[in-house]
Design a protein around this motif. Structure first.
Motif, short mmCIF file in Angstrom:
data_model
loop_
_atom_site.label_atom_id
_atom_site.label_comp_id
_atom_site.label_asym_id
_atom_site.label_seq_id
_atom_site.Cartn_x
_atom_site.Cartn_y
_atom_site.Cartn_z
N SER A 144 -1.81 70.56 -2.46
CA SER A 144 -2.05 69.66 -1.33
C SER A 144 -3.60 69.98 -0.72
O SER A 144 -3.81 71.24 -0.52
CB SER A 144 -1.19 69.81 -0.07
OG SER A 144 0.09 69.34 -0.51
N THR B 46 -3.27 65.00 -3.17
CA THR B 46 -2.41 65.85 -3.72
C THR B 46 -2.75 65.82 -5.33
O THR B 46 -3.13 64.91 -5.70
CB THR B 46 -0.95 65.48 -3.56
OG1 THR B 46 -0.43 64.18 -4.00
CG2 THR B 46 -0.60 65.40 -2.21
N TYR C 244 8.74 65.22 -4.97
CA TYR C 244 7.50 65.24 -4.79
C TYR C 244 7.13 63.71 -4.29
O TYR C 244 6.45 63.36 -3.51
CB TYR C 244 6.58 65.61 -5.89
CG TYR C 244 5.09 64.95 -5.96
CD1 TYR C 244 4.30 65.38 -5.01
CD2 TYR C 244 4.71 64.23 -6.96
CE1 TYR C 244 2.82 65.08 -5.03
CE2 TYR C 244 3.27 63.51 -6.85
CZ TYR C 244 2.48 63.84 -6.29
OH TYR C 244 1.05 63.51 -6.12
N PRO D 26 -5.55 62.86 3.38
CA PRO D 26 -5.24 63.79 2.55
C PRO D 26 -5.03 63.27 1.04
O PRO D 26 -4.94 62.42 0.72
CB PRO D 26 -3.37 63.80 2.87
CG PRO D 26 -3.36 62.31 3.81
CD PRO D 26 -4.70 62.15 4.25
N SER E 225 0.51 75.03 -1.91
CA SER E 225 0.80 74.62 -3.04
C SER E 225 2.30 74.88 -3.03
O SER E 225 2.89 75.64 -2.38
CB SER E 225 0.16 75.28 -4.16
OG SER E 225 0.48 76.70 -4.01
#
Length: 274
Positions: free
Chosen positions: A184, A197, A76, A195, A68
């Protein structure tokens, strides 16, 4: 960030002194206790989300929390790929939007499994159809329920899925300088791992963590730095701030006035006569 270097010379290990960098434009940082609390919250969310995905896509799924951080919205967005599924989430009383982000082809594989497919065919990157949007919205709403359960009092406001975006540069979920609490994750569905987020506006989370200060402008940072300099001891200010050299005034006399030479002592005069 604390940087500590260790070097080995002749079998002896020496440690350099710790150096902590401070950004005046971003005075907000997560302390050790706050970081640990977020870690526990995100780990709980990851377990709950993995259980939900297993039930929806009908195959064993696992969500793993990775890390994090507290970047700005612009920082971001810069870490995301050019094409990605971004679910924008409205938060009651907050202008900025939360973001649940994952690759579009991964979401299409999940949808294929939900509709009875094997999920082995790799779909191409594209936007969702209306039916696919409805299915992804349901997945996102289930993830929000898991997030509410995991966050508890840290996220008391209501949240709703508002829109979908596929280009991070055009999402405009928050101002570029707004801080985001970003977690993440790795999502493992079957034999595929992708992945993901989760970005939450800092103003929605930090007050519950005991942090009420927000990012400041360059002018505010300059004023704060000046206040620290004024409050410093005079010896520090004189040593750190060079003063201009004095120049002779135009009204001063061009010739310096010299003091009269003191008369020689009697003993010294008698020694010269000898």
């Amino acid at each position: 960030m604390t940087v500590r270097e260790r070097r080995s010379a002749g079998g002896r290990e020496t440690a350099a002194s710790a150096v902590e960098l401070y950004d005046f434009l971003r005075p907000v940082t997560l302390g050790r206790d706050q970081s640990r609390l977020l870690e526990l919250v995100y780990e709980t969310f990851a377990r709950q989300w993995g259980t939900q995905l297993t039930a929806k896509v009908r195959t064993v799924s696992r969500v793993t929390y990775l890390s994090s951080g507290l970047p700005s919205y612009d920082e971001y967005i810069a870490t995301l790929p050019e094409t990605s599924a971004m679910v924008l989430i409205g938060m009651e009383g907050i202008d900025a939007r939360a973001i649940l982000q994952f690759p579009t082809n991964a979401a299409l594989r999940w949808i294929g499994r939900m509709l009875g497919g094997s999920g082995r065919i790799e779909p191409r990157q594209r936007s969702f159809t209306q039916i696919e949007q409805a299915l992804v919205r349901r997945l996102a709403e289930d993830a929000l329920e898991d997030l509410r359960y995991s966050m508890g009092n840290l996220l008391p406001m209501a949240m709703t899925v508002e829109a979908f975006h596929y280009n991070p540069q055009f999402a405009q979920a928050a101002a570029t300088t707004d801080l985001m609490v970003v977690g993440s994750f790795d999502i493992e569905v079957g034999e595929h791992t992708t992945p993901a987020t989760l970005a939450l506006p800092a103003e929605a989370v930090l007050p519950q963590l005991g942090i009420v200060e927000t990012a400041q402008s360059a002018a505010d940072a300059r004023d704060r730095l000046g206040a620290h300099v004024v409050a410093a001891p005079s010896s520090c200010r004189s040593a750190s701030i060079p003063r201009p050299s004095a120049r002779p005034s135009s009204s001063a006399s061009p010739k310096a006035t010299s003091s009269p030479r003191p008369p020689a002592a009697p003993a010294a005069a008698a020694h010269r006569r000898r």
